[in-house]
Scaffold this motif. Structure first.
Motif, PDB file in Angstrom:
ATOM      1  N   MET B 190       0.937  -1.220  -0.072  1.00  0.00           N
ATOM      2  CA  MET B 190      -0.046   0.073  -0.119  1.00  0.00           C
ATOM      3  C   MET B 190       1.032   1.319  -0.018  1.00  0.00           C
ATOM      4  N   ALA B 191       1.859   1.382  -0.967  1.00  0.00           N
ATOM      5  CA  ALA B 191       2.766   2.278  -0.904  1.00  0.00           C
ATOM      6  C   ALA B 191       2.990   2.951  -2.217  1.00  0.00           C
ATOM      7  N   ARG B 192       3.018   4.174  -2.454  1.00  0.00           N
ATOM      8  CA  ARG B 192       3.317   4.996  -3.625  1.00  0.00           C
ATOM      9  C   ARG B 192       4.976   4.296  -3.847  1.00  0.00           C
ATOM     10  N   SER B 193       5.361   4.141  -5.102  1.00  0.00           N
ATOM     11  CA  SER B 193       6.592   3.922  -5.444  1.00  0.00           C
ATOM     12  C   SER B 193       7.478   5.234  -4.874  1.00  0.00           C
ATOM     13  N   ARG B 194       8.689   5.027  -4.203  1.00  0.00           N
ATOM     14  CA  ARG B 194       9.596   6.141  -4.424  1.00  0.00           C
ATOM     15  C   ARG B 194      10.408   6.089  -5.396  1.00  0.00           C
TER      16      ARG B 194
END
Lengths: 329, 286
Positions: B190-194
């Protein structure tokens, strides 16, 4: 390169409000003629398990099955004031209120049972009330409730537990500010990727003095939950604002750990009896969380030889720490 | 709360007809993982919403001898579970499993990922590294457009508003080609890619790089192959010195596109580090 480190965090924490601030809880019990019990408390169970513990306490005191109790909480329409749900105080203050209430109700029922059974050494256990010296003199709790109802004895009892403490000396700041103190130490093992700044927590060992674990599984789960919250505090949580507007207004932007981010958590419960606590218990809630961030950050320091002063210890802040640059926003 | 006309046809001609009639104010919805939040936030105000999830021709994964066709409404979980994809393009399977969480992978589609053209898209850079083509259909007919020409700018496709992306086509890779996808994010789900790294590598028996394709994700407004870096390494044996040189050049190439931003102090060196780490692993993997 990946570097590993180990760190510790220790804390002590005053339970309840302390410093002469009002710290009270009331609890109400009502018994029906079929022996079922309705309990009321103003305390909120938002997942920490206080409802479970309150029912355990009532069942323990009255010698009835846990399932005989219907608990109503946190409804200002029908529940009494039990003080706020905070300060790790529910088991301690709310729990003590239910012990007092249960014992008052038991005293009423005991009087009726003594009259019916002709004995004065009565024991309430496993849904039965019987004489210790002559166990054949017995009556079921349910039947006793029906007989008490028929006699018209009080069926509703409310008691009040006052946990308000003395203030400290205003001149010296010395004194015993809180009813009791909770103690905990945690160890964290981390791996830091020096090329990205990523901190991976490999393991947390949590040792907590819970006084007495009224529900060991519940204590463990609460400590695990606290550790996860502490991991978020140390590594992820950050409010960003721009021109007065919060830019991290959703849980897609304001990061807390997901289940995939949670390391092995080893929980050890220490039971050091607290005389004022219900059966010796203390609070667990906040002590579960407080040692985690320092343990993790000390482990980062152990891994890198550098202490981070800017939280969270996220990708950028750790990378810039390693490379000696100030982090961006 | 917004109101709009909603249409969920089962046939592609019906959908294309509807799209052509209402092109100006119509939005196409597939999984809705981007569109529903945008509607809720009132970022967009469509008069017509065309749901393409009921159209069989827009789904499915099939192959010919040379190519694989992936229907636009293929979800990330469909992609992750496909044996054909795992065999031909393991980089796509890895990418698909890294997206969001199980719920978003069950809903989000590859067509939507490309059409949304988000700078932090996970699918887009991987498809670019595979030199994919998008199959576009409209009442006017069907055409294939190379993916690297299909995005005009961030959040904006380059195709006509009467055109529907119906599939992605990818040429199968020559034998001996290795692929890698790496995602750096603030958490494991559940994370936007860095930042992401997509790599396609083929070396000859002497270890000389015959082909390298490299697309960084989440660093440029529109992801694209870093051809400068590919050229730097192609035809050479990747020594440690050469990899270090390339890693530094990666950061510089990024800055040429993005300029200096608040995140540059971090992204410039770390993108190069990630490129070197992932490429080294790909080289030593066998």
């Amino acid at each position: 390169m990946k570097k590993r480190g180990i760190g510790y965090g220790s804390m002590f924490y005053g339970l309840g409000y302390g410093f002469s601030r009002t710290d009270i809880a009331s609890a109400t019990l009502e018994i029906s003629q079929d022996g079922s019990i309705i309990a009321r408390s103003g305390e909120v169970d938002y997942g920490q398990g206080s409802d479970t513990v309150f029912c355990q306490i009532i069942a323990e005191e009255l010698g009835v099955d846990y399932s005989a109790i219907k608990l109503i909480t946190a409804d200002t329409d029908v529940t009494p004031d039990s003080g706020p749900t905070s300060a790790s105080r529910l088991t301690f203050v709310g729990g003590n209120a239910f012990i007092k209430t249960s014992r008052s109700l038991k005293k009423i029922l005991n009087g009726v049972a003594e009259d019916i059974l002709g004995a004065s050494d009565l024991v309430f256990r496993e849904g039965m009330v019987f004489s210790r010296s002559a166990p054949e003199k017995s009556i079921s709790f349910k039947k006793l409730a029906g007989r008490a109802y028929a006699r018209g004895v009080p069926a509703v009892v409310t008691e009040w537990y006052n946990n308000t403490t003395q203030d400290v000396d205003p001149e010296t700041g010395q004194g015993d500010a809180y009813a009791t103190y909770c103690w905990a130490t945690q160890m964290a093992e981390v791996e830091v990727d020096t090329e990205t700044g990523r901190v991976e927590v490999l393991r947390i060992v949590a040792v907590t003095d819970v006084g007495k674990a009224l529900n060991p599984l519940n204590c463990e789960a609460q400590i695990e939950g606290g550790v996860v919250q502490g991991l978020g505090y140390a590594l992820e949580e950050e409010i960003k604002e721009e021109g007065g507007y919060v830019k991290t207004g959703t849980l897609g932007e304001y990061m807390i750990p997901t289940s995939l981010d949670i390391p092995t958590i080893e929980v050890h419960l220490l039971e050091v009896t607290e005389p004022k606590g219900p059966y010796g218990a203390k609070g667990v809630g906040e002590p579960a969380l407080i040692p985690t961030p320092p343990a993790v950050l000390n482990a980062v320091r152990d891994a890198l030889g550098l202490r981070i002063h800017k939280l969270p210890a996220n990708l950028e802040n750790v990378y810039h720490l390693i490379n000696g640059a100030e982090a961006g926003n | 709360m917004q109101s709009y006309e909603y249409y969920a046809p089962r046939s592609l001609p019906d959908a294309l007809e509807y799209l052509a009639e209402n092109a100006k104010n119509c939005r196409i919805i597939a999984g809705g993982t981007d569109l529903i939040p945008a509607l809720r936030n009132e970022d967009i105000h469509p008069a017509f919403l065309l749901n393409i999830m009921e159209i069989a021709e827009v789904g499915g994964i099939s192959e010919t001898e040379q190519t694989v066709r992936i229907g636009a409404i293929t979800t990330f979980n469909d992609l992750a579970e496909s044996g054909l994809i795992r065999k031909e393009f393991p980089i796509l399977s890895e990418m698909a499993l890294s997206v969001g969480g199980p719920q978003t992978r069950n809903r989000g589609t590859i067509g939507g990922n490309i059409a949304s053209a988000a700078p932090a898209a996970d699918g887009l850079p991987v498809f670019l590294s595979l030199d994919a083509e998008v199959e576009l259909s409209s009442r006017r007919g069907k055409r294939n457009l190379p993916l690297n020409e299909a995005i005009a700018k961030a959040w904006t496709p380059a195709w006509g508003n009467d055109e529907l992306i119906t599939a992605i086509r990818i040429k199968k890779l020559p034998s001996g080609t290795r692929t890698a996808f790496y995602k750096l994010a603030r958490r494991q789900a559940m994370a936007r890619s860095r930042m992401t790294i997509s790599l396609i590598l083929r070396r000859d028996p002497a270890g000389i790089i015959e082909e390298l394709r490299f697309v960084p994700g989440s660093v440029m407004p529109v992801p694209r192959r870093m051809e400068e870096i590919e050229k730097l390494l192609t035809g050479k044996v990747p020594t440690d010195e050469l990899l270090d040189q390339a890693a530094r050049a990666v950061g510089e190439e990024m800055v040429k596109v993005t300029g200096i931003r608040w995140s540059t102090g971090y992204k410039k060196p770390v993108l190069g580090n990630l490129f070197r780490i992932v490429l080294s692993q790909l080289i030593t993997a066998g």
